[in-house]
Design a protein around this motif. Structure first.
Motif, PDB file in Angstrom:
ATOM      1  N   ASP A 127      -4.894   6.092  13.477  1.00  0.00           N
ATOM      2  CA  ASP A 127      -4.886   4.678  13.859  1.00  0.00           C
ATOM      3  C   ASP A 127      -5.200   3.785  12.665  1.00  0.00           C
ATOM      4  O   ASP A 127      -4.624   2.694  12.517  1.00  0.00           O
ATOM      5  N   LEU A 128      -6.102   4.237  11.779  1.00  0.00           N
ATOM      6  CA  LEU A 128      -6.455   3.425  10.615  1.00  0.00           C
ATOM      7  C   LEU A 128      -5.247   3.242   9.696  1.00  0.00           C
ATOM      8  O   LEU A 128      -5.003   2.142   9.178  1.00  0.00           O
ATOM      9  N   LYS A 129      -4.457   4.309   9.504  1.00  0.00           N
ATOM     10  CA  LYS A 129      -3.251   4.191   8.668  1.00  0.00           C
ATOM     11  C   LYS A 129      -2.249   3.208   9.295  1.00  0.00           C
ATOM     12  O   LYS A 129      -1.631   2.390   8.604  1.00  0.00           O
ATOM     13  N   ARG A 130      -2.110   3.271  10.606  1.00  0.00           N
ATOM     14  CA  ARG A 130      -1.177   2.381  11.306  1.00  0.00           C
ATOM     15  C   ARG A 130      -1.625   0.923  11.169  1.00  0.00           C
ATOM     16  O   ARG A 130      -0.813   0.020  10.914  1.00  0.00           O
ATOM     17  N   TYR A 131      -2.926   0.683  11.349  1.00  0.00           N
ATOM     18  CA  TYR A 131      -3.426  -0.685  11.255  1.00  0.00           C
ATOM     19  C   TYR A 131      -3.268  -1.249   9.847  1.00  0.00           C
ATOM     20  O   TYR A 131      -3.034  -2.458   9.659  1.00  0.00           O
ATOM     21  N   LEU A 134       0.301  -2.451   9.552  1.00  0.00           N
ATOM     22  CA  LEU A 134       0.542  -3.665  10.326  1.00  0.00           C
ATOM     23  C   LEU A 134      -0.165  -4.869   9.722  1.00  0.00           C
ATOM     24  O   LEU A 134       0.316  -6.011   9.849  1.00  0.00           O
ATOM     25  N   SER A 135      -1.309  -4.614   9.058  1.00  0.00           N
ATOM     26  CA  SER A 135      -2.053  -5.746   8.502  1.00  0.00           C
ATOM     27  C   SER A 135      -1.297  -6.395   7.350  1.00  0.00           C
ATOM     28  O   SER A 135      -1.523  -7.572   7.053  1.00  0.00           O
ATOM     29  N   SER A 136      -0.411  -5.660   6.690  1.00  0.00           N
ATOM     30  CA  SER A 136       0.364  -6.257   5.591  1.00  0.00           C
ATOM     31  C   SER A 136       1.344  -7.315   6.083  1.00  0.00           C
ATOM     32  O   SER A 136       1.714  -8.225   5.350  1.00  0.00           O
TER      33      SER A 136
END
Length: 387
Positions: A127-131, A134-136
């Motif tokens: 989940d941290l990698k996905r977030y 998306l944050s970019s």
């Protein structure tokens, strides 16, 4: 009356001369016998030259270099004792076992919790990698990304805690197998299998005492401290012998070397404690045993030695009776060293024949008769060493 004839007078004179001659001869024969009767019988010994080791003696106590009271490190029922009293064991040998079922259950529980935490950490990491992706593009808020990062950090700490719990359980499990900390001899068992044992118990399960090598501790006067320091710093370790005194005889138990001088002198006794180490493969030395210790402090090279009875003490000091022909002369000597077997003296020469026995009847100039000569000091020492 007719006067005696000339022949009778001559015969009478001849008889008188013969009688006088016989008396004179008998006196000459009796004189040596009288002189022989006046000679004092003595035994003599020759002064020998040899190397003599010097020793100092003390009473010592035998100590084990390692003696361990084996106690339980976890609470549990003593299930088995795998050694017998008096058995020799090596370091690391299994001595006894405790009931380990509860600790094994705790270990399994800690491993399960570790698996659970690792699975949660794996999901949180994905989940941290996905977030982050998306944050970019501003697809997720900065707050959400920070919260996910905190969750990953929390789960990582949880995993480390679970791993520490597993390590602790493994250590506790190892304590259920009691192993020997040293190589030595098992003492008397204090607890039988089936008993519940605790770490707070005052009694140990048993003791394991190292016998080989072993130590002997003894005390010497503080005046010997410089000698002890030089012996300890010498390239060759100083010889130490341990004897058992029994029935008036001394039996050699072992030979070791000087190992340690204590770091202070006792103010109460004025002595310093000294420790020596011995190889004890035969087990002649036993912990707690009292022994007579002899420390070799020096070796006197080419010393003049005589048996102790040779040296007499007078008003002016020590002296000996030296045999000069068939008479004795009083010779003053200085005793440099003495023990139970010999004396080192100065004032005589090698080969001088000195009176060994019978001095009580002597005075300077007395005539003596020598009985069979006594053996030299070295020969007497060799005879004592023979069975």
């Amino acid at each position: 009356m007719r006067p005696p004839s000339r022949s009778l007078v001559l015969a009478a004179l001849a008889l008188l001369l013969l009688a006088a001659l016989g008396g004179w001869l008998s006196q000459r024969q009796e004189a040596p016998s009288v002189r022989a009767q006046n000679a004092i019988p003595v035994r003599v010994v020759s002064v020998a030259r040899q190397d003599v080791p010097r020793y100092t003696s003390a009473i010592g106590s035998v100590l084990s270099l390692h003696s361990v009271e084996v106690r339980p490190q976890v609470e549990g029922v003593l299930t088995r004792v795998l050694v017998k009293e008096g058995q020799w064991v090596k370091q690391g040998d299994l001595l006894a076992t405790l009931d380990d079922r509860a600790i094994r259950a705790s270990l399994d529980q800690a491993r399960a919790q570790l698996g659970q935490s690792q699975a949660q950490l794996q999901v949180a990491g994905v989940d941290l990698k996905r977030y982050r992706l998306l944050s970019s593009d501003d697809g997720v808020s900065k707050q959400t990304l920070d919260q996910q990062q905190a969750l990953v950090n929390q789960l990582q700490a949880t995993v480390k805690g679970n791993q520490a719990a597993i390590a602790n359980a493994e250590v506790q499990l190892s304590y259920t197998q009691v192993r020997s900390p040293v190589t030595g001899r098992v003492g008397i068992r204090n607890v039988d299998p089936g008993n519940l044992v605790r770490t707070s118990d005052t009694r140990s399960l048993f003791s394991v005492t190292q016998i080989d090598p072993i130590a002997v501790e003894f005390a010497l006067p503080q005046q010997m401290l410089p000698t002890l320091q030089s012996l300890l710093n010498a390239p060759t370790p100083a010889l130490v012998q341990a004897y058992l005194d029994a029935d008036g005889e001394s039996r050699l138990l072992g030979e070791g070397h000087l190992a340690l001088i204590d770091n202070q002198v006792s103010a109460n006794t004025g002595t310093v404690r000294v420790k020596a180490e011995f190889d004890n493969k035969d087990g002649h030395l036993w912990p707690g045993q009292l022994v007579t210790v002899k420390l070799r402090t020096a070796v006197e090279q080419s010393a003049l030695v005589v048996p102790p009875p040779v040296v007499q003490r007078g008003i002016d000091g020590h002296f000996v009776y030296r045999l000069d022909g068939d008479k004795v002369t009083s010779v003053p000597v200085k005793v440099l060293y003495q023990d139970s077997t010999l004396n080192i003296v100065a004032g005589v020469e090698p080969g001088d024949r000195l009176v060994l026995d019978g001095q009580s009847r002597l005075k300077p100039g007395a005539q003596v008769e020598v009985t069979p000569e006594a053996p030299a000091p070295a020969e007497m020492a060799d005879r004592r060493s023979q069975p």
